[in-house]
Write a protein that holds these residues in place. Sequence first.
Motif, PDB file in Angstrom:
ATOM      1  N   ARG A  83       0.823  -1.218   0.000  1.00 28.39           N
ATOM      2  CA  ARG A  83       0.000   0.000   0.000  1.00 28.39           C
ATOM      3  C   ARG A  83       0.852   1.260   0.000  1.00 28.39           C
ATOM      4  O   ARG A  83       0.412   2.304  -0.476  1.00 28.39           O
ATOM      5  N   SER A  84       2.052   1.166   0.528  1.00 26.38           N
ATOM      6  CA  SER A  84       2.956   2.312   0.536  1.00 26.38           C
ATOM      7  C   SER A  84       4.355   1.838   0.176  1.00 26.38           C
ATOM      8  O   SER A  84       4.615   0.639   0.131  1.00 26.38           O
ATOM      9  N   SER A  85       5.252   2.767  -0.069  1.00 31.34           N
ATOM     10  CA  SER A  85       6.632   2.403  -0.362  1.00 31.34           C
ATOM     11  C   SER A  85       7.179   1.581   0.801  1.00 31.34           C
ATOM     12  O   SER A  85       7.055   1.987   1.956  1.00 31.34           O
ATOM     13  N   SER A  86       7.745   0.413   0.508  1.00 31.63           N
ATOM     14  CA  SER A  86       8.156  -0.516   1.560  1.00 31.63           C
ATOM     15  C   SER A  86       9.456  -1.216   1.211  1.00 31.63           C
ATOM     16  O   SER A  86       9.728  -1.514   0.047  1.00 31.63           O
ATOM     17  N   SER A  87      10.226  -1.516   2.240  1.00 33.17           N
ATOM     18  CA  SER A  87      11.393  -2.372   2.129  1.00 33.17           C
ATOM     19  C   SER A  87      10.902  -3.811   2.266  1.00 33.17           C
ATOM     20  O   SER A  87      10.273  -4.158   3.268  1.00 33.17           O
ATOM     21  N   VAL A  88      11.156  -4.642   1.263  1.00 27.59           N
ATOM     22  CA  VAL A  88      10.583  -5.987   1.195  1.00 27.59           C
ATOM     23  C   VAL A  88      11.678  -7.047   1.242  1.00 27.59           C
ATOM     24  O   VAL A  88      12.691  -6.942   0.557  1.00 27.59           O
ATOM     25  N   THR A  89      11.435  -8.082   2.055  1.00 25.18           N
ATOM     26  CA  THR A  89      12.292  -9.260   2.097  1.00 25.18           C
ATOM     27  C   THR A  89      11.444 -10.465   1.727  1.00 25.18           C
ATOM     28  O   THR A  89      10.329 -10.622   2.222  1.00 25.18           O
ATOM     29  N   LEU A  90      11.960 -11.297   0.842  1.00 27.03           N
ATOM     30  CA  LEU A  90      11.259 -12.497   0.391  1.00 27.03           C
ATOM     31  C   LEU A  90      12.192 -13.682   0.583  1.00 27.03           C
ATOM     32  O   LEU A  90      13.271 -13.723  -0.008  1.00 27.03           O
ATOM     33  N   ASP A  91      11.782 -14.624   1.439  1.00 26.23           N
ATOM     34  CA  ASP A  91      12.598 -15.792   1.751  1.00 26.23           C
ATOM     35  C   ASP A  91      11.904 -17.061   1.304  1.00 26.23           C
ATOM     36  O   ASP A  91      10.673 -17.141   1.283  1.00 26.23           O
ATOM     37  N   LEU A  92      12.703 -18.077   0.991  1.00 27.05           N
ATOM     38  CA  LEU A  92      12.200 -19.381   0.601  1.00 27.05           C
ATOM     39  C   LEU A  92      12.664 -20.412   1.630  1.00 27.05           C
ATOM     40  O   LEU A  92      13.857 -20.483   1.938  1.00 27.05           O
ATOM     41  N   TYR A  93      11.709 -21.205   2.162  1.00 27.80           N
ATOM     42  CA  TYR A  93      11.981 -22.220   3.177  1.00 27.80           C
ATOM     43  C   TYR A  93      11.553 -23.588   2.676  1.00 27.80           C
ATOM     44  O   TYR A  93      10.577 -23.698   1.918  1.00 27.80           O
ATOM     45  N   ASP A  94      12.252 -24.637   3.134  1.00 23.37           N
ATOM     46  CA  ASP A  94      11.773 -25.986   2.841  1.00 23.37           C
ATOM     47  C   ASP A  94      10.732 -26.375   3.887  1.00 23.37           C
ATOM     48  O   ASP A  94      10.460 -25.626   4.827  1.00 23.37           O
ATOM     49  N   VAL A  95      10.154 -27.550   3.728  1.00 22.14           N
ATOM     50  CA  VAL A  95       9.052 -27.966   4.590  1.00 22.14           C
ATOM     51  C   VAL A  95       9.480 -28.144   6.052  1.00 22.14           C
ATOM     52  O   VAL A  95       8.660 -28.049   6.961  1.00 22.14           O
ATOM     53  N   SER A  96      10.765 -28.330   6.308  1.00 19.86           N
ATOM     54  CA  SER A  96      11.247 -28.466   7.688  1.00 19.86           C
ATOM     55  C   SER A  96      11.541 -27.121   8.340  1.00 19.86           C
ATOM     56  O   SER A  96      11.911 -27.058   9.503  1.00 19.86           O
ATOM     57  N   GLY A  97      11.365 -26.019   7.589  1.00 18.12           N
ATOM     58  CA  GLY A  97      11.582 -24.687   8.145  1.00 18.12           C
ATOM     59  C   GLY A  97      12.971 -24.136   7.929  1.00 18.12           C
ATOM     60  O   GLY A  97      13.290 -23.051   8.406  1.00 18.12           O
ATOM     61  N   ARG A  98      13.812 -24.834   7.178  1.00 20.20           N
ATOM     62  CA  ARG A  98      15.178 -24.374   6.904  1.00 20.20           C
ATOM     63  C   ARG A  98      15.150 -23.351   5.770  1.00 20.20           C
ATOM     64  O   ARG A  98      14.570 -23.595   4.710  1.00 20.20           O
ATOM     65  N   LYS A  99      15.747 -22.176   6.017  1.00 18.90           N
ATOM     66  CA  LYS A  99      15.783 -21.149   4.972  1.00 18.90           C
ATOM     67  C   LYS A  99      16.743 -21.587   3.878  1.00 18.90           C
ATOM     68  O   LYS A  99      17.904 -21.874   4.131  1.00 18.90           O
ATOM     69  N   LEU A 100      16.231 -21.644   2.642  1.00 15.85           N
ATOM     70  CA  LEU A 100      17.040 -22.053   1.503  1.00 15.85           C
ATOM     71  C   LEU A 100      17.649 -20.870   0.779  1.00 15.85           C
ATOM     72  O   LEU A 100      18.755 -20.954   0.258  1.00 15.85           O
ATOM     73  N   SER A 101      16.903 -19.766   0.724  1.00 19.38           N
ATOM     74  CA  SER A 101      17.366 -18.639  -0.063  1.00 19.38           C
ATOM     75  C   SER A 101      16.621 -17.369   0.329  1.00 19.38           C
ATOM     76  O   SER A 101      15.461 -17.422   0.724  1.00 19.38           O
ATOM     77  N   THR A 102      17.303 -16.242   0.201  1.00 18.97           N
ATOM     78  CA  THR A 102      16.667 -14.933   0.310  1.00 18.97           C
ATOM     79  C   THR A 102      16.574 -14.390  -1.101  1.00 18.97           C
ATOM     80  O   THR A 102      17.587 -14.131  -1.742  1.00 18.97           O
ATOM     81  N   LEU A 103      15.347 -14.253  -1.596  1.00 14.41           N
ATOM     82  CA  LEU A 103      15.115 -13.825  -2.971  1.00 14.41           C
ATOM     83  C   LEU A 103      15.115 -12.308  -3.103  1.00 14.41           C
ATOM     84  O   LEU A 103      15.547 -11.765  -4.119  1.00 14.41           O
ATOM     85  N   LEU A 104      14.593 -11.627  -2.102  1.00  9.37           N
ATOM     86  CA  LEU A 104      14.652 -10.168  -2.003  1.00  9.37           C
ATOM     87  C   LEU A 104      15.175  -9.854  -0.616  1.00  9.37           C
ATOM     88  O   LEU A 104      14.684 -10.408   0.360  1.00  9.37           O
ATOM     89  N   ASP A 105      16.140  -8.961  -0.527  1.00  8.86           N
ATOM     90  CA  ASP A 105      16.738  -8.653   0.771  1.00  8.86           C
ATOM     91  C   ASP A 105      16.657  -7.157   1.039  1.00  8.86           C
ATOM     92  O   ASP A 105      17.587  -6.408   0.763  1.00  8.86           O
ATOM     93  N   GLY A 106      15.501  -6.712   1.527  1.00  6.40           N
ATOM     94  CA  GLY A 106      15.333  -5.305   1.849  1.00  6.40           C
ATOM     95  C   GLY A 106      15.202  -4.420   0.631  1.00  6.40           C
ATOM     96  O   GLY A 106      15.488  -3.226   0.706  1.00  6.40           O
TER      97      GLY A 106
END
Length: 109
Positions: A45-68
Amino acid sequence: TVSWQSQKVAASVEGSDAATGAALSLEAIIPTPTTAEATVAFTTRSSSSVTLDLYDVSGRKLSTLLDGETFNAGSHRVAVGTAGLPNGIYLVRLRTRGATASRVMIVAR
């Protein structure tokens, strides 16, 4: 359009400048299931700093696709390359300073 590569997952971003509703909305991951590339659609809705992460089914972070990355208010799409990921269920988590949203992404070939 911004493009980058992170370990097994590649992503690119597109956007427009029209947003209404909640501060953050993670609208869809299409197609479901995906084979080689999925599109993550979200709105701010407004200008925002966005982080997008990808996790596997066990909750382990695999990758940060967008970092701020900063996005103007509006609808945006992130193309996520999944060719390097094995078949399975993944969680995509989108975060801004004041909100978090998650959706399931299924990779099946």
